[in-house]
Scaffold this active site. Structure first.
Site, short mmCIF file in Angstrom:
data_model
loop_
_atom_site.label_atom_id
_atom_site.label_comp_id
_atom_site.label_asym_id
_atom_site.label_seq_id
_atom_site.Cartn_x
_atom_site.Cartn_y
_atom_site.Cartn_z
N ASP A 170 6.16 1.42 6.54
CA ASP A 170 4.82 0.83 6.42
C ASP A 170 4.03 1.74 5.48
O ASP A 170 3.49 2.73 5.91
CB ASP A 170 4.17 0.71 7.79
CG ASP A 170 2.74 0.19 7.75
OD1 ASP A 170 2.33 -0.30 6.70
OD2 ASP A 170 2.05 0.31 8.78
N GLU A 175 -5.02 1.94 2.73
CA GLU A 175 -5.01 0.71 3.55
C GLU A 175 -5.19 1.06 5.02
O GLU A 175 -5.87 0.36 5.77
CB GLU A 175 -3.68 -0.04 3.34
CG GLU A 175 -3.68 -1.46 3.89
CD GLU A 175 -3.25 -1.57 5.34
OE1 GLU A 175 -3.40 -2.66 5.91
OE2 GLU A 175 -2.77 -0.57 5.94
N GLU A 176 -4.56 2.16 5.42
CA GLU A 176 -4.50 2.50 6.85
C GLU A 176 -5.83 3.01 7.41
O GLU A 176 -5.96 3.17 8.61
CB GLU A 176 -3.41 3.57 7.09
CG GLU A 176 -2.02 3.14 6.69
CD GLU A 176 -1.41 2.11 7.65
OE1 GLU A 176 -2.12 1.67 8.57
OE2 GLU A 176 -0.24 1.77 7.46
N HIS A 194 0.82 -1.22 0.00
CA HIS A 194 0.00 0.00 0.00
C HIS A 194 0.85 1.27 0.00
O HIS A 194 1.94 1.31 0.58
CB HIS A 194 -1.03 0.00 1.13
CG HIS A 194 -0.48 0.02 2.53
ND1 HIS A 194 -0.20 1.20 3.20
CD2 HIS A 194 -0.19 -0.98 3.39
CE1 HIS A 194 0.22 0.90 4.43
NE2 HIS A 194 0.25 -0.41 4.57
N HIS A 223 3.53 2.74 13.08
CA HIS A 223 2.56 3.73 13.55
C HIS A 223 3.08 4.50 14.77
O HIS A 223 2.29 5.01 15.57
CB HIS A 223 1.19 3.09 13.86
CG HIS A 223 0.56 2.45 12.65
ND1 HIS A 223 -0.77 2.13 12.58
CD2 HIS A 223 1.08 2.09 11.46
CE1 HIS A 223 -1.04 1.59 11.41
NE2 HIS A 223 0.09 1.55 10.71
N ASP A 245 -0.24 4.41 1.00
CA ASP A 245 -0.54 5.42 2.02
C ASP A 245 0.19 5.15 3.33
O ASP A 245 0.60 4.02 3.62
CB ASP A 245 -2.05 5.52 2.27
CG ASP A 245 -2.64 4.23 2.84
OD1 ASP A 245 -2.30 3.14 2.34
OD2 ASP A 245 -3.43 4.31 3.80
N ASP A 249 3.48 -6.51 3.44
CA ASP A 249 3.00 -5.52 4.41
C ASP A 249 2.95 -6.08 5.82
O ASP A 249 1.92 -6.03 6.48
CB ASP A 249 1.60 -5.02 3.98
CG ASP A 249 1.11 -3.87 4.84
OD1 ASP A 249 1.93 -3.20 5.48
OD2 ASP A 249 -0.12 -3.65 4.88
#
Ligand SMILES: [Zn+2]
Length: 389
Positions: free
Chosen positions: A107, A140-141, A77, A359, A79, A164
């Protein structure tokens, strides 16, 4: 065959391009250029319009040079989460980190870079391969929205790998189903100092509900969380409304349903205990007000459970063995784009790329694992032309 220095530079480059969810266009254009230079065909689907983003999923097709091999799917992904603007990646002792004020965005830029390097190595070295289809996804997030809305009519491959997850020591085969739960408690407003007995505190009801709730780790395969709470206007007003948002996840549908029902009944029970009867000039005999509840339960995504005998797992396991590494099959507590791809009929496992502490502003990418991930994907693609379909 994997060019480590080029791979490091590429991932740093794309990390520097801001791409918060719904704003992936700049990085998509860069990847389109990278892939077109390698002779691949690129286009965008309409997922961006469907979710209100500035670009769709970037779909890339590379024609095979070995007839007969089944088409193979790769995805990562584009984003990233916040705080993720103006990221300044730096390399030290084989590790890439941000400057500590933002996330790193490995990520999932690391997954994106693994795919791009794999295709570069294939092209440069004339590695035999079948047709390759790539989805660089958006959003995705924020609930796997890119994969959820992907235009499947554009994809022929029925097996592949998603890049991922954390480490290439692990291949993620199982991810849970998830439900989003939202509760709005309606109480009754009143002056907190003059006549609190005429009010119903929505905050008090919500806290009663939550304090009775089983949360956190429920069992080996189930988790639950209340993540957002908001309500109230001032300290001297009994609050008449509060909103509470949470989630539950499980690898077992029945346990998941039981957990969501439990969370709902905590709110229903708390709300049912609250009412006031107010006597005033308009209604001297008294008017009764009861607390009310609005609830909204939504499926976020369905579980995935990839067969250990499936082709993608065999390809990755064999690739790892051929390269002299080790890998373990893994059950994750998180969802990923592969949840949707599996649901839509593309059987795919999720291979790690060396990213950690996701994150957070401490996020980092271990380069040795990052390179290894690309070596594994490259070998899996080569093997896809060798193993009988
Ligand atoms: Zn991710």
């Amino acid at each position: 065959m994997i060019e480590k220095e080029r791979m490091t530079e590429h991932v740093m480059d794309i990390i520097r391009i801001d791409s918060l969810s719904k704003k992936e266009k700049d990085v998509a254009l860069r990847l389109q250029k990278d892939m077109e230079e390698l002779g691949a065909e690129c286009f965008y689907d309409d997922a961006g319009e469907k979710v209100g983003g500035n670009v769709g999923n970037l779909i890339v097709k590379l024609e095979g040079n070995k007839p007969g091999a089944p088409p193979f799917f790769l995805s990562a992904h584009m984003d990233t989460v916040a705080p993720g603007e103006g990221i300044k990646p730096r390399v030290l002792d084989g590790i890439i980190r941000s400057d500590g004020t933002t996330i790193l965005g490995s990520d999932d830029k690391s997954g994106v870079a693994v795919i791009v390097e794999t295709i570069r190595a294939i092209k440069e070295n004339g590695v035999p391969h079948g047709d390759i289809e790539i989805a660089f996804t958006i959003c995705e997030e924020i609930g796997l929205l890119g994969s959820k809305h992907i235009d499947m009519s554009q994809l022929r491959a029925r097996q592949g790998i998603v890049l991922d997850s954390s480490t290439p020591d692990r291949l993620v085969l199982r991810c849970p189903s998830a439900e989003k739960v939202e509760f709005a408690v309606h109480g009754l407003e009143a002056h907190a100092g003059l006549c609190p007995e005429n009010g119903i505190s929505a905050i008090q009801i919500a806290s009663e509900a939550i304090s009775n709730m089983r949360l956190g780790r429920i069992d080996d395969i189930t988790t639950a969380n209340i993540g957002i709470i908001g309500g109230g206007i001032a300290t001297n007003i009994i609050p008449n409304r509060v909103k509470v948002v949470g989630e539950a996840r499980s690898h077992d549908e029945e346990i998941l349903r039981a957990q969501v029902d439990h969370m709902r009944s905590c709110f229903h029970n708390a709300v049912s205990r609250y009412q006031v009867t107010i006597h005033d000039d308009l209604s001297p005999e008294g008017k009764t007000h009861v607390a009310k509840l609005d609830e909204y339960i939504e499926r976020s995504y369905d579980r995935m459970d990839v067969d250990i005998k499936s082709r993608p797992v065999t390809l990755v396991d064999t690739a790892v063995k051929n390269l002299g590494y080790d890998i373990k099959h893994h059950t994750s507590g998180g969802g990923c784009d592969a949840n949707y791809f599996n649901k839509f009929g593309i059987e795919c496992a999720n291979l790690g790329t060396g990213m950690y502490e996701l994150h957070t502003v401490n996020e980092y990418l271990v380069l040795e694992e990052f390179y290894r991930s690309a070596e594994i994907v490259l070998e899996a693609i080569r093997l896809n032309t060798v193993l009988p379909a």
